[in-house]
Design an enzyme around this catalytic site. Structure first.
Site, short mmCIF file in Angstrom:
data_model
loop_
_atom_site.label_atom_id
_atom_site.label_comp_id
_atom_site.label_asym_id
_atom_site.label_seq_id
_atom_site.Cartn_x
_atom_site.Cartn_y
_atom_site.Cartn_z
N SER A 341 0.75 -1.12 -0.14
CA SER A 341 -0.11 0.06 0.04
C SER A 341 1.05 1.31 0.19
CB SER A 341 -0.88 0.18 1.18
OG SER A 341 0.03 -0.02 2.51
N HIS A 362 -2.92 -3.71 -5.21
CA HIS A 362 -3.36 -3.16 -3.82
C HIS A 362 -4.77 -3.34 -3.54
CE1 HIS A 362 -3.82 0.78 -1.04
NE2 HIS A 362 -3.71 -0.45 -0.60
N GLU A 374 -6.14 -1.47 -6.86
CA GLU A 374 -5.65 -0.59 -7.46
C GLU A 374 -4.46 -1.54 -8.00
OE1 GLU A 374 -5.16 3.90 -5.67
OE2 GLU A 374 -4.10 2.33 -4.61
N ASN A 412 -4.51 6.74 -1.75
CA ASN A 412 -3.71 7.11 -0.64
C ASN A 412 -2.90 8.41 -0.83
OD1 ASN A 412 -4.56 4.82 1.14
ND2 ASN A 412 -2.62 3.76 0.82
#
Length: 635
Positions: A341, A362, A374, A412
């Site tokens: 991540s 991810h 992802e 993120n």
């Protein structure tokens, strides 16, 4: 006239379900795939072909209201128990059964069920709703309170459904021209709302992402998962759930057994809730092969895998070791996917013998519930490997979005500035729980303080720290010394019992004691307040200014991501934001949100914020260019 029979097998939703309601008699198969429901509310609409009128007439207001307001569907058995379905038969005999019942209804040997007649307490409550204003007012008032509690008033459709039902019942016009007219007006009004437009665009975006945009994907039949922790077990669970033979590996038998038990418990819950037959559960779980380092045969199992997904700790050295080990035992064509991540996929592939076979996948936690994955190819990833990773995610029932290999990837990366602004504002308000209140009113599922506690304060702070070298001023507004003070105070989050919020110790009283126990309220943790006190600079902000500041940091970073090629297009960005962190679905996502405001107006708003609060609000150059002609992200 002739009886009209609806014969139902598989999904019977929306207009199909309303067509079935218009028939005299409904037969459904007992197939696990047979479901009847009215999902229009999920598009910001209400059933517009008689659903709000015929359903309560048939099953009663008490049963109809939750179905229409939530979009929840019913399987055949549940539908029959509530009188939505009249007869159940096996899938193979549906046609013959329908013909026999039709003949029986015509000849009179089969009696038409009595409609609108109910038993027991349900009968009297239903009578109260229809005949007594005070009962009706109470029932619909409680329904409205529940909707407001769950949606914050951001979704007009459930409220309009309540209004249509109440007016139709009060005027005794259910199933009559006046009731149908009320429904038609409600549908037309809702169809013109921005919330419905946003939700419809979410539906279209989801549909678009169900297709692989890349060509050349290889077939995947066997998957390996390294690490039987929360993430690894979740990935294994969704894989076997979609028919993929899955090898789950951990270092020790003890660690492996924890993951296997969690997977078994998850499927046991589905059986208990009648979402799955015990036989089907056993067939699915038989697809799982558990191995540990103590099993000498584990390399043989891994060698047969088409894709191996590592879900181990976020440690670059450990991931290098994992890659080397897998390359030594797996077949040369095996794809090695990393569930990192935060670590660059290119760095993980740096020492690999076959870096072209390495790609990022991810997943978001909890894996069985979160739809987004992802897909992150590094500079040297073979396009076929990327295409195969996308196809695997689709096979697992997920929504894959391809992202560039940059710190934070997409979701993120956008969360970093969001956290940064939250950590700035937390020291500028009298009570930092105001931030959560403001962001929930904006439409987020949880506020930033609860989010930090849920994911873990250290994890949130690490994300923020990890992005600083790449984003610079865009994550530079929070006081680093204040963040360090929070860490030093030992505040780690909900799982550890001490975060920004207070968490009651001990179990909540049950039974009568629980009924009279004081209601828990969300409040600041005194230990957190004390650690933060030296850095407080209280000011007065209303909720709208708070939500604008925090959301603007997320949205502006999303635009930077589109500008810098982190995501392929605005639709990917919208869907990833909604299904990755819960960006308000009724907006359609950050890019649709800016379109609805207007790029010129939103750019001016960011400039105002930058002048007032600092350069971290400076609009992305792409937005500035688009603002010149008020161009939209979605044509």
């Amino acid at each position: 006239g002739k009886p009209k029979i609806a014969a139902i097998n598989g999904h019977c939703l929306g207009g199909g379900a309303e067509f079935a309601l218009a028939c005299h008699y409904r037969i459904a198969t007992d197939s696990p795939g047979t479901q009847i429901g009215f999902p229009e509310v999920m598009l910001g609409l209400l059933p517009g072909a008689g659903g709000t009128q015929r359903l309560p007439e048939l099953v009663g207001v008490q049963n109809a209201m939750p179905m229409i307001m939530t979009g929840a569907s019913k399987k055949a058995k549940a539908a029959k128990s509530m009188k939505l379905v009249d007869h159940i038969c096996p899938p193979g005999g549906l046609k013959e059964c329908a013909i026999e019942i039709t003949k029986g209804l015509i000849s009179g040997t089969t009696k038409m069920p009595k409609r609108g007649e109910f038993d027991g307490v349900y009968k009297y409550v239903e009578m109260g709703i229809k005949e007594y204003g005070f009962v009706r007012d109470y029932v619909f008032s409680e329904a409205k309170k529940q909707v407001m509690k769950m949606t914050g008033g951001n979704y007009p459709a459930p409220l309009r459904i309540i209004d249509v039902l109440k007016k139709s019942v009060a005027s005794k016009s259910l199933g009559k021209p006046k009731g149908f007219a009320e429904e038609a007006d409600g549908f037309a009004d809702l169809a013109l709302t921005p919330e419905s437009a946003g939700l419809r665009n979410v539906f279209f975006g989801q549909t678009a992402l169900k297709k692989n945009p890349l060509e050349g994907a290889k077939k995947v039949e066997r998957v390996g998962v390294l690490g039987a922790g929360l993430m690894g077990a979740g990935i294994a669970e969704i894989s076997i759930g979609k028919g993929l033979t899955t090898v789950l590996k951990d270092i020790t038998p003890e660690a492996l057994s924890v993951g296997e038990r969690n997977i078994a418990a998850s499927f046991a819950k589905k059986v208990k809730k009648k979402k799955m037959a015990a036989f089907d559960r056993d067939m699915v779980v038989s697809k799982l092969i558990g191995v540990s380092n103590k099993d000498k045969s584990w390399p043989v199992h891994m060698n047969k895998c088409d894709v191996v997904i590592e879900a181990v700790f976020e440690d670059l050295g450990l991931k290098h070791k994992i890659v080397a080990e897998m390359e030594s035992v797996c077949n040369p064509n095996c794809i090695i996917a990393t569930n990192t991540s935060s670590l660059p996929v290119g760095e993980i592939a740096k020492n690999a013998q076959r870096p072209e076979n390495i790609v990022g996948m991810h997943y978001f936690s909890p894996v069985p519930q979160m739809q987004l994955v992802e897909i992150i190819p590094h500079a040297g990833t073979d396009p076929v490997v990327t295409a195969t990773a996308v196809q695997l995610a689709l096979k697992q029932g997920k929504m894959p979005v391809i992202c560039k290999d940059v710190p934070g990837f997409y979701v993120n990366r956008c969360l970093g500035p969001y956290i940064d602004e939250s950590m700035t504002l937390a020291f500028e308000v009298d009570n930092y729980m105001q931030l959560d209140k403001a962001m929930k009113s904006f439409g987020m599922p949880v506020g930033p303080m609860v989010l930090a506690d849920e994911v873990g304060i250290e994890v949130a702070m690490h994300l923020h720290e990890n992005l600083r070298p790449d984003l610079g001023v865009r994550v530079g507004s929070a006081n680093v010394a204040a963040i360090e003070a929070i860490k030093a105070a030992g505040l780690k989050g909900k799982r550890f019992g001490s975060g920004f919020l207070s968490y009651p110790s001990g179990k909540k009283p049950s039974g009568i004691a629980g009924m009279f126990a004081a209601k828990e309220t969300t409040k600041q943790n005194p230990a957190a307040v004390e650690a933060m006190r030296p850095f407080f600079k209280p000011a007065k902000y209303d909720d709208s200014e708070i939500s604008l500041r925090i959301s603007a940091r997320f949205v502006n970073e999303a635009i930077f991501c589109l500008q810098d090629g982190v995501i392929r297009n605005a639709t990917d960005g919208d869907m990833a934001a909604i299904f990755g962190v819960g960006f308000p679905p009724f907006t359609g996502g950050p890019f649709r949100y800016v379109d609805s405001v207007g790029t010129a107006k939103y750019c001016d708003e960011l400039k105002r914020l930058a002048d007032k609060y600092g350069p971290h609000f400076a609009p992305a150059p792409l937005l500035e260019d688009m603002a010149k002609s008020n161009k939209k992200f979605h044509s």
